[in-house]
Enzyme design. Structure first.
Site, PDB file in Angstrom:
ATOM      1  N   HIS A 369       9.433   4.492  -5.432  1.00 43.23           N
ATOM      2  CA  HIS A 369       8.510   5.729  -4.894  1.00 43.23           C
ATOM      3  C   HIS A 369       8.825   6.786  -5.689  1.00 43.23           C
ATOM      4  O   HIS A 369      10.236   7.301  -5.771  1.00 43.23           O
ATOM      5  CB  HIS A 369       8.878   5.681  -3.299  1.00 43.23           C
ATOM      6  CG  HIS A 369       8.322   4.818  -2.489  1.00 43.23           C
ATOM      7  ND1 HIS A 369       7.044   5.140  -1.979  1.00 43.23           N
ATOM      8  CD2 HIS A 369       8.588   3.448  -2.259  1.00 43.23           C
ATOM      9  CE1 HIS A 369       6.851   4.033  -1.134  1.00 43.23           C
ATOM     10  NE2 HIS A 369       7.639   2.931  -1.460  1.00 43.23           N
ATOM     11  N   SER A 386      -0.460   6.859  -4.408  1.00 43.23           N
ATOM     12  CA  SER A 386       0.472   8.069  -4.168  1.00 43.23           C
ATOM     13  C   SER A 386      -0.325   9.384  -4.468  1.00 43.23           C
ATOM     14  O   SER A 386       0.191  10.454  -3.537  1.00 43.23           O
ATOM     15  CB  SER A 386       1.483   7.963  -4.939  1.00 43.23           C
ATOM     16  OG  SER A 386       2.390   6.843  -4.622  1.00 43.23           O
ATOM     17  N   GLN A 390      -0.357  12.156  -1.426  1.00 41.64           N
ATOM     18  CA  GLN A 390       0.022  13.427  -1.692  1.00 41.64           C
ATOM     19  C   GLN A 390      -0.794  14.748  -1.699  1.00 41.64           C
ATOM     20  O   GLN A 390      -0.685  15.744  -0.985  1.00 41.64           O
ATOM     21  CB  GLN A 390       0.981  13.636  -2.946  1.00 41.64           C
ATOM     22  CG  GLN A 390       2.334  12.507  -2.863  1.00 41.64           C
ATOM     23  CD  GLN A 390       3.304  13.136  -3.657  1.00 41.64           C
ATOM     24  OE1 GLN A 390       3.557  14.165  -4.163  1.00 41.64           O
ATOM     25  NE2 GLN A 390       4.245  12.159  -4.233  1.00 41.64           N
ATOM     26  N   ALA A 424       6.075   8.827   5.146  1.00 40.81           N
ATOM     27  CA  ALA A 424       4.517   8.704   5.106  1.00 40.81           C
ATOM     28  C   ALA A 424       3.792  10.085   5.309  1.00 40.81           C
ATOM     29  O   ALA A 424       3.848  10.477   6.403  1.00 40.81           O
ATOM     30  CB  ALA A 424       4.195   7.709   6.422  1.00 40.81           C
TER      31      ALA A 424
END
Length: 470
Positions: A369, A386, A390, A424
């Site tokens: 990650h 991702s 974000q 998360a």
């Protein structure tokens, strides 16, 4: 690879809105099984007499012999019981499950069914057991049942219910393309779709509990009052659910030779009066329900992970756990089935592989990650998932001071725990992420390792919901 064919999920916690006509709170569907003259009998070419669903306690087949008492009980259903129930329910939309050979021996009853506007669905060629019947033989009997039914009633059946069915029955009925619904299921309070190859078949489930067959079994009803009480309670629960915005279907199953007896018919009359005393009740045939459901909830094409080959499955889900396709490979080898063809189902399979992996394997997943708002994000080298996650939390729009704070926290966290801070982000915003960062950075490694693993599973769950729907 193993696959489990049963669907143990169904509609789950959020069944679809039925949208019954005129805002009805419940659909009430009454079935009258017409089997008299189609039961096991040496006169019909069967090897023994009937032994199922009668007043005779402990009845057994009589090989090679007629059973006078059994025959006369069935005859009561045709001679008296049918007509009593026809008088009682003649103003209601009723579905008849008609055994084709029984209908052929009942011209007066068939005429009365048609005069009342009742739907006559097919109940098979003969009222016999199918569990040991060869597939080709059962397929031929289904075709002959359709042919004879059409010849006797003037119309081809649109519904099918074998009852004493085999594991092949529903598939074989669906393969004919003949039926608006098949009823050989007791699995739900609402219709649902099953897929057989390229054929989508609507299933309108039937009932064993709200069924007068319980007068003919040891663990069943012994008086009309018990039947009445059970049906009233069933109606009340489903009606209340409908009033709460989740309308369902109440199926009631009757047999001429059972419910047609006077003491039981009295209980049925009271039940019908009770149901009629409520507003917003839709009495319907099963064909009515099937046609409504097909219009409101037609079958939809969707991904079926349990039917994918390995390469397709890994391609679809190999990135759900960041840069760890081995988890999808392991999940594919599990016992998957229709219950896994949802986001929750796939997540369960993937999470099982992740949870049973070694500590080093799970650590590598954590290390895969990216840092939050780190150098990979700045360089545009995050995975698409991702990047979107974000950005959704506003981490792509940080001020210079905010970015510096994140990078400082990232460095401290990794130095202390040996893996990136994972959360998360879809469950959070920028402020709550920073608060969690400060709260968790001081945890001992074991506590934080466990929390990071939980967050990884949650990220995977959210990604699957995005991909497959809730």
């Amino acid at each position: 690879m193993t696959r489990y064919p049963r669907d143990m999920t169904g509609y789950g916690a959020t069944p679809p809105a039925a949208h019954w006509p005129n805002g009805a709170k419940i659909a009430v569907q009454i079935v009258l099984n017409y089997e008299e003259g189609g039961e096991n009998n040496v006169l019909h070419g069967d090897p023994a007499s009937e032994a199922f669903l009668s007043e005779i306690t402990g009845a057994a087949p009589w090989p090679g012999q007629r059973h006078w008492n059994m025959e006369s009980i069935y005859e009561y259903g045709a001679r008296a019981g049918f007509w009593r129930l026809h008088r009682l329910m003649g103003d209601l939309p009723v579905t008849v499950y008609g055994v084709a050979t029984a209908l052929a021996r009942a011209p007066a009853q068939v005429a009365a069914m048609k005069a009342a506007g009742w739907e006559i669905a097919s109940h098979g060629l003969k009222w016999v057991e199918h569990k040991d019947m060869a597939e080709d033989e059962e397929r031929a009997q289904i075709a002959e049942a359709i042919r004879l039914h059409t010849e006797v009633t003037g119309d081809a059946p649109r519904g099918w219910y074998t009852g004493r069915c085999s594991n092949n029955t529903v598939r074989l009925a669906a393969e004919t393309g003949q039926f608006a619904y098949v009823a050989d299921s007791y699995a739900d309070d609402l219709p649902y779709w099953m897929q057989f190859g390229r054929t989508d078949q609507l299933i309108v489930p039937y009932t064993m509990d709200c069924n007068d067959m319980r007068f003919a079994i040891q663990a069943g009803f012994t008086s009309g009052d018990q039947f009445e009480s059970y049906l009233r309670d069933s109606f009340d629960v489903l009606y209340a659910e409908g009033c709460a915005g989740a309308p369902k279907m109440l199926s009631i199953g009757l047999h001429c030779r059972l419910m047609g007896r006077p003491g039981r018919a009295a209980a049925l009359a009271r039940v019908i009066d009770y149901i009629k005393s409520h507003d917003d009740v839709w009495f319907a045939t099963r064909l009515d329900i099937a046609q409504h459901w097909t219009q409101e909830h037609p079958p939809t094409a969707k991904a079926r992970p349990s039917e994918m080959d390995c390469a397709t499955f890994v391609s679809a889900f190999g990135g759900i756990f960041e840069h760890s396709p081995w988890i999808a490979e392991g999940a594919y080898a599990l016992e998957l089935g229709p219950t896994h063809d949802t986001a929750q189902g796939v997540h369960s399979a993937l999470a099982r592989v992740f949870r049973t992996a070694s500590a080093d394997q799970r650590l590598n997943v954590l290390k895969a990650h990216p840092d939050l708002a780190g150098k990979l994000a700045a360089a545009g080298k995050l995975t698409a998932e991702s990047t979107a996650e974000q950005a959704g939390a506003g981490l792509d729009l940080l001020t210079d001071d905010e970015r510096a704070a994140f990078q400082s926290l990232n460095a401290q966290y990794v130095e202390r725990h040996g893996f990136p801070f994972i959360i998360a982000v879809k469950d959070n915003d920028k402020a709550s992420i920073l608060a969690a960062f400060h709260r968790r950075i001081g945890n001992d490694r074991d506590t934080e390792f466990a929390e990071a693993c939980r967050q990884v599973e949650r990220i995977a769950e959210l990604r699957l919901i995005e991909k497959l729907g809730a």
